[in-house]
Design a protein around this motif. Structure first.
Motif, mmCIF file in Angstrom:
data_model
loop_
_atom_site.group_PDB
_atom_site.id
_atom_site.type_symbol
_atom_site.label_atom_id
_atom_site.label_comp_id
_atom_site.label_asym_id
_atom_site.label_seq_id
_atom_site.Cartn_x
_atom_site.Cartn_y
_atom_site.Cartn_z
ATOM 1 N N PHE A 1 118.626 -14.065 -25.699
ATOM 2 C CA PHE A 1 117.960 -14.724 -26.830
ATOM 3 C C PHE A 1 118.086 -13.921 -28.126
ATOM 4 C CE2 PHE A 1 115.189 -16.346 -23.249
ATOM 5 C CZ PHE A 1 115.750 -17.613 -23.245
ATOM 6 N N ASN A 2 118.874 -12.867 -28.112
ATOM 7 C CA ASN A 2 119.027 -12.032 -29.306
ATOM 8 C C ASN A 2 120.018 -12.691 -30.271
ATOM 9 O OD1 ASN A 2 118.650 -9.886 -31.015
ATOM 10 N ND2 ASN A 2 120.101 -8.540 -29.966
ATOM 11 N N VAL A 3 119.586 -13.839 -30.777
ATOM 12 C CA VAL A 3 120.398 -14.653 -31.676
ATOM 13 C C VAL A 3 119.625 -14.805 -32.985
ATOM 14 C CG1 VAL A 3 121.534 -16.890 -31.994
ATOM 15 C CG2 VAL A 3 121.358 -15.894 -29.695
ATOM 16 N N SER A 4 120.248 -14.451 -34.075
ATOM 17 C CA SER A 4 119.524 -14.391 -35.354
ATOM 18 C C SER A 4 119.045 -15.758 -35.833
ATOM 19 C CB SER A 4 120.419 -13.760 -36.426
ATOM 20 O OG SER A 4 121.604 -14.528 -36.622
ATOM 21 N N SER A 5 119.656 -16.820 -35.359
ATOM 22 C CA SER A 5 119.284 -18.153 -35.852
ATOM 23 C C SER A 5 118.020 -18.706 -35.209
ATOM 24 C CB SER A 5 120.439 -19.136 -35.614
ATOM 25 O OG SER A 5 120.713 -19.249 -34.220
ATOM 26 N N ILE A 6 117.627 -18.205 -34.033
ATOM 27 C CA ILE A 6 116.495 -18.783 -33.301
ATOM 28 C C ILE A 6 115.176 -18.499 -34.014
ATOM 29 C CG2 ILE A 6 115.209 -18.829 -31.132
ATOM 30 C CD1 ILE A 6 117.730 -18.207 -29.635
ATOM 31 N N LEU A 7 114.443 -19.579 -34.316
ATOM 32 C CA LEU A 7 113.142 -19.472 -34.972
ATOM 33 C C LEU A 7 111.999 -19.827 -34.034
ATOM 34 C CD1 LEU A 7 113.990 -21.260 -38.368
ATOM 35 C CD2 LEU A 7 113.943 -18.795 -37.906
ATOM 36 N N ASP A 8 112.235 -20.767 -33.124
ATOM 37 C CA ASP A 8 111.182 -21.259 -32.240
ATOM 38 C C ASP A 8 111.714 -21.289 -30.811
ATOM 39 O OD1 ASP A 8 108.484 -23.364 -32.600
ATOM 40 O OD2 ASP A 8 109.609 -23.379 -30.728
ATOM 41 N N LEU A 9 111.092 -20.495 -29.924
ATOM 42 C CA LEU A 9 111.541 -20.391 -28.541
ATOM 43 C C LEU A 9 110.385 -20.735 -27.611
ATOM 44 C CD1 LEU A 9 113.587 -19.543 -26.367
ATOM 45 C CD2 LEU A 9 112.863 -17.165 -26.713
ATOM 46 N N GLN A 10 110.594 -21.750 -26.761
ATOM 47 C CA GLN A 10 109.539 -22.200 -25.862
ATOM 48 C C GLN A 10 110.002 -22.073 -24.410
ATOM 49 O OE1 GLN A 10 107.648 -25.900 -26.955
ATOM 50 N NE2 GLN A 10 107.956 -25.548 -29.140
ATOM 51 N N LEU A 11 109.280 -21.227 -23.659
ATOM 52 C CA LEU A 11 109.588 -20.949 -22.254
ATOM 53 C C LEU A 11 108.349 -21.125 -21.380
ATOM 54 C CD1 LEU A 11 111.696 -17.731 -22.948
ATOM 55 C CD2 LEU A 11 112.611 -19.889 -22.086
ATOM 56 N N SER A 12 107.466 -22.016 -21.776
ATOM 57 C CA SER A 12 106.224 -22.240 -21.040
ATOM 58 C C SER A 12 106.507 -22.842 -19.660
ATOM 59 C CB SER A 12 105.312 -23.188 -21.818
ATOM 60 O OG SER A 12 105.063 -22.712 -23.121
ATOM 61 N N HIS A 13 105.603 -22.580 -18.714
ATOM 62 C CA HIS A 13 105.657 -23.176 -17.380
ATOM 63 C C HIS A 13 106.993 -22.881 -16.677
ATOM 64 C CE1 HIS A 13 101.876 -25.504 -17.672
ATOM 65 N NE2 HIS A 13 102.190 -25.564 -18.966
ATOM 66 N N ASN A 14 107.327 -21.595 -16.621
ATOM 67 C CA ASN A 14 108.477 -21.147 -15.853
ATOM 68 C C ASN A 14 108.003 -20.102 -14.850
ATOM 69 O OD1 ASN A 14 111.355 -22.173 -16.696
ATOM 70 N ND2 ASN A 14 110.159 -22.125 -18.591
ATOM 71 N N GLN A 15 108.885 -19.202 -14.429
ATOM 72 C CA GLN A 15 108.540 -18.202 -13.425
ATOM 73 C C GLN A 15 108.853 -16.787 -13.911
ATOM 74 O OE1 GLN A 15 110.675 -19.519 -9.901
ATOM 75 N NE2 GLN A 15 109.872 -21.593 -10.097
ATOM 76 N N LEU A 16 108.755 -16.577 -15.211
ATOM 77 C CA LEU A 16 109.041 -15.276 -15.801
ATOM 78 C C LEU A 16 107.987 -14.253 -15.396
ATOM 79 C CD1 LEU A 16 109.947 -16.476 -19.422
ATOM 80 C CD2 LEU A 16 111.545 -15.856 -17.594
ATOM 81 N N THR A 17 108.451 -13.034 -15.150
ATOM 82 C CA THR A 17 107.524 -11.949 -14.801
ATOM 83 C C THR A 17 107.412 -10.914 -15.923
ATOM 84 O OG1 THR A 17 109.322 -10.792 -13.668
ATOM 85 C CG2 THR A 17 107.902 -12.198 -12.326
ATOM 86 N N GLU A 18 108.244 -11.058 -16.929
ATOM 87 C CA GLU A 18 108.163 -10.152 -18.079
ATOM 88 C C GLU A 18 108.588 -10.879 -19.345
ATOM 89 O OE1 GLU A 18 112.338 -7.743 -17.846
ATOM 90 O OE2 GLU A 18 110.802 -7.188 -16.354
ATOM 91 N N VAL A 19 108.205 -10.312 -20.474
ATOM 92 C CA VAL A 19 108.544 -10.910 -21.772
ATOM 93 C C VAL A 19 110.003 -10.610 -22.082
ATOM 94 C CG1 VAL A 19 108.038 -10.909 -24.247
ATOM 95 C CG2 VAL A 19 106.179 -10.620 -22.580
ATOM 96 N N PRO A 20 110.799 -11.623 -22.387
ATOM 97 C CA PRO A 20 112.204 -11.367 -22.725
ATOM 98 C C PRO A 20 112.325 -10.676 -24.070
ATOM 99 C CG PRO A 20 111.672 -13.667 -23.084
ATOM 100 C CD PRO A 20 110.460 -13.053 -22.434
ATOM 101 N N LEU A 21 113.496 -10.121 -24.342
ATOM 102 C CA LEU A 21 113.735 -9.464 -25.621
ATOM 103 C C LEU A 21 113.615 -10.485 -26.752
ATOM 104 C CD1 LEU A 21 114.628 -6.819 -27.028
ATOM 105 C CD2 LEU A 21 116.979 -7.662 -26.871
ATOM 106 N N ILE A 22 112.849 -10.116 -27.783
ATOM 107 C CA ILE A 22 112.559 -11.032 -28.877
ATOM 108 C C ILE A 22 113.441 -10.691 -30.079
ATOM 109 C CG2 ILE A 22 110.776 -11.838 -30.470
ATOM 110 C CD1 ILE A 22 108.710 -11.037 -28.361
ATOM 111 N N PRO A 23 114.203 -11.653 -30.594
ATOM 112 C CA PRO A 23 114.996 -11.383 -31.803
ATOM 113 C C PRO A 23 114.098 -11.190 -33.015
ATOM 114 C CG PRO A 23 115.142 -13.703 -31.218
ATOM 115 C CD PRO A 23 114.412 -13.022 -30.087
ATOM 116 N N SER A 24 114.544 -10.409 -33.964
ATOM 117 C CA SER A 24 113.714 -10.075 -35.134
ATOM 118 C C SER A 24 113.314 -11.302 -35.943
ATOM 119 C CB SER A 24 114.454 -9.081 -36.041
ATOM 120 O OG SER A 24 114.583 -7.827 -35.422
#
Length: 371
Positions: free
Chosen positions: A280-303
């Motif tokens: 997800f380290n893409v400079s264009s991404i402004l809104d990222l929605q990953l609700s209701h999945n099976q993640l165990t940690e926070v992914p790397l957040i682009p600036s």
């Protein structure tokens, strides 16, 4: 409308003046001006539609008895909510045709034969199947920009489609096929909505999506995808994939989507092992929605990310390690190096407050944290 020459007839918007007063108090020039104004009152609606008077009268007179053709909006024909089982013959000069909420089963070439000027066609909530779309009925509409066929019985994307098309909405049908080449030549198409259908991975490919050269938004939510779709055009800005069965995002997937800004992957089966560290380290991404999945940690957040939805996963903790820059390199000023995150949702996980100080120092533009 009654004739203007009737004695003592008052025309809305025009001055009522007796014959005697015209002679005694107004010169011939003023009388002519008032007469012209009254005439404009009679035909002003037509002029406002930029429609010749002859076309206006022909359009109103040809209005199907089952429909409404408002005089102040003569290019529109309203046939919605009439329990129609077939399409009535549509007048020649129609631009906007509303047929939603009926029982129509066939998209008839005969009924639409004269409607070659259509810009907007709404067929939502009918009973049209792919077999009911008569051959060539859509391709002859060389001006059609908006086609709405949500909530019908289509099993395939209709073909052929007019090159003028800009918006194509086909949500909540039974579509399990995108014919190869169906989008070739649709260079104006910028919005494609296919949510709530039966599309599988083999149906959404580089071959089936070929031709979407200027697409901005594609909605593939609530289908049967188990992997990220291939063949999306690099112009894609909004990608909606909620409610599928996606378990993994390939590394470097978004390198081919340099403009993606709004990404929704809620209600999938993504675990942290299926999300590469920098994906997800893409400079264009402004809104990222990953609700209701099976993640165990926070992914790397682009600036540049501004909104992040991670609620209802299996995340147990959050730390300053999620900061896209080193916290000790940030000073007290608000400058371009400061991460842009403004909204963070973490509720529905196993995270206990308070939020660590390093997280607050990193994301100093945060206005709301839900935990």
């Amino acid at each position: 409308m009654r004739e203007a020459e009737e004695p003592n007839q008052t025309i809305p918007g025009c001055m009522q003046t007796t014959h005697t007063n015209w002679r005694s108090s107004l010169g011939s020039e003023m009388a002519l001006l008032l007469s012209l104004l009254c005439t404009l009152c009679l035909v002003g609606q037509v002029l406002g539609q930029d429609m010749p008077y002859e076309e206006y009268m022909a359009q109103i007179q040809a209005c199907p008895k089952e429909c409404r053709c408002p005089p102040n909006f003569p290019r529109a024909v309203y046939c919605d909510n009439k329990a129609l089982k077939s399409i009535p013959k549509i007048p020649t000069h129609t631009w906007y045709l509303y047929l939603q909420n009926n029982l129509i089963e066939v998209l008839s070439a005969d009924a639409l034969r004269n409607a070659t000027q259509l810009r907007w066609l709404n067929l939502n909530r009918n009973k049209i199947s792919s077999e009911g779309v008569e051959e060539g009925v859509l391709s002859t509409m060389s001006h059609l920009a908006h086609l709405y066929m949500d909530d019908n019985l289509l099993s395939s994307v209709p073909s052929p489609l007019p090159a003028s098309l800009e918006h194509l909405l086909l949500s909540r049908n039974r579509i399990s096929k995108i014919p190869a080449g169906v989008f070739i030549g649709l260079d104006k198409l910028n919005l494609l909505d296919l949510q709530g259908n039966k599309l599988m991975d083999e149906h959404v490919t580089e071959v089936s999506l070929k031709g979407l050269n200027n697409l901005v938004q594609i909605n593939l939510a609530k289908n049967q995808l188990s992997s990220m779709p291939l063949g999306l055009p690099p112009t894609t800005t909004q990608l909606f994939l909620d409610g599928n069965n996606i378990e993994k995002i390939p590394a470097g997937y978004f390198k081919s989507l340099p403009k993606v800004a709004f990404l929704r992957l809620n209600h999938n089966k993504l675990g942290s092992s299926g999300v590469p560290k920098n994906v997800f380290n893409v400079s264009s991404i402004l809104d990222l929605q990953l609700s209701h999945n099976q993640l165990t940690e926070v992914p790397l957040i682009p600036s540049g990310l501004e909104h992040l939805h991670l609620d209802h996963n299996n995340i147990k903790s959050v730390s300053g390690a999620i900061c896209p820059v080193a916290v000790d390199t940030l000073d007290d000023s608000i400058n371009e190096s400061v991460p842009r995150l403004r909204y963070l949702r973490l509720d529905g996980n196993d995270i206990k407050p308070p939020i660590p100080r390093d997280v607050i120092l990193c994301f100093r533009l945060l206005r709301s944290i839900v935990i």
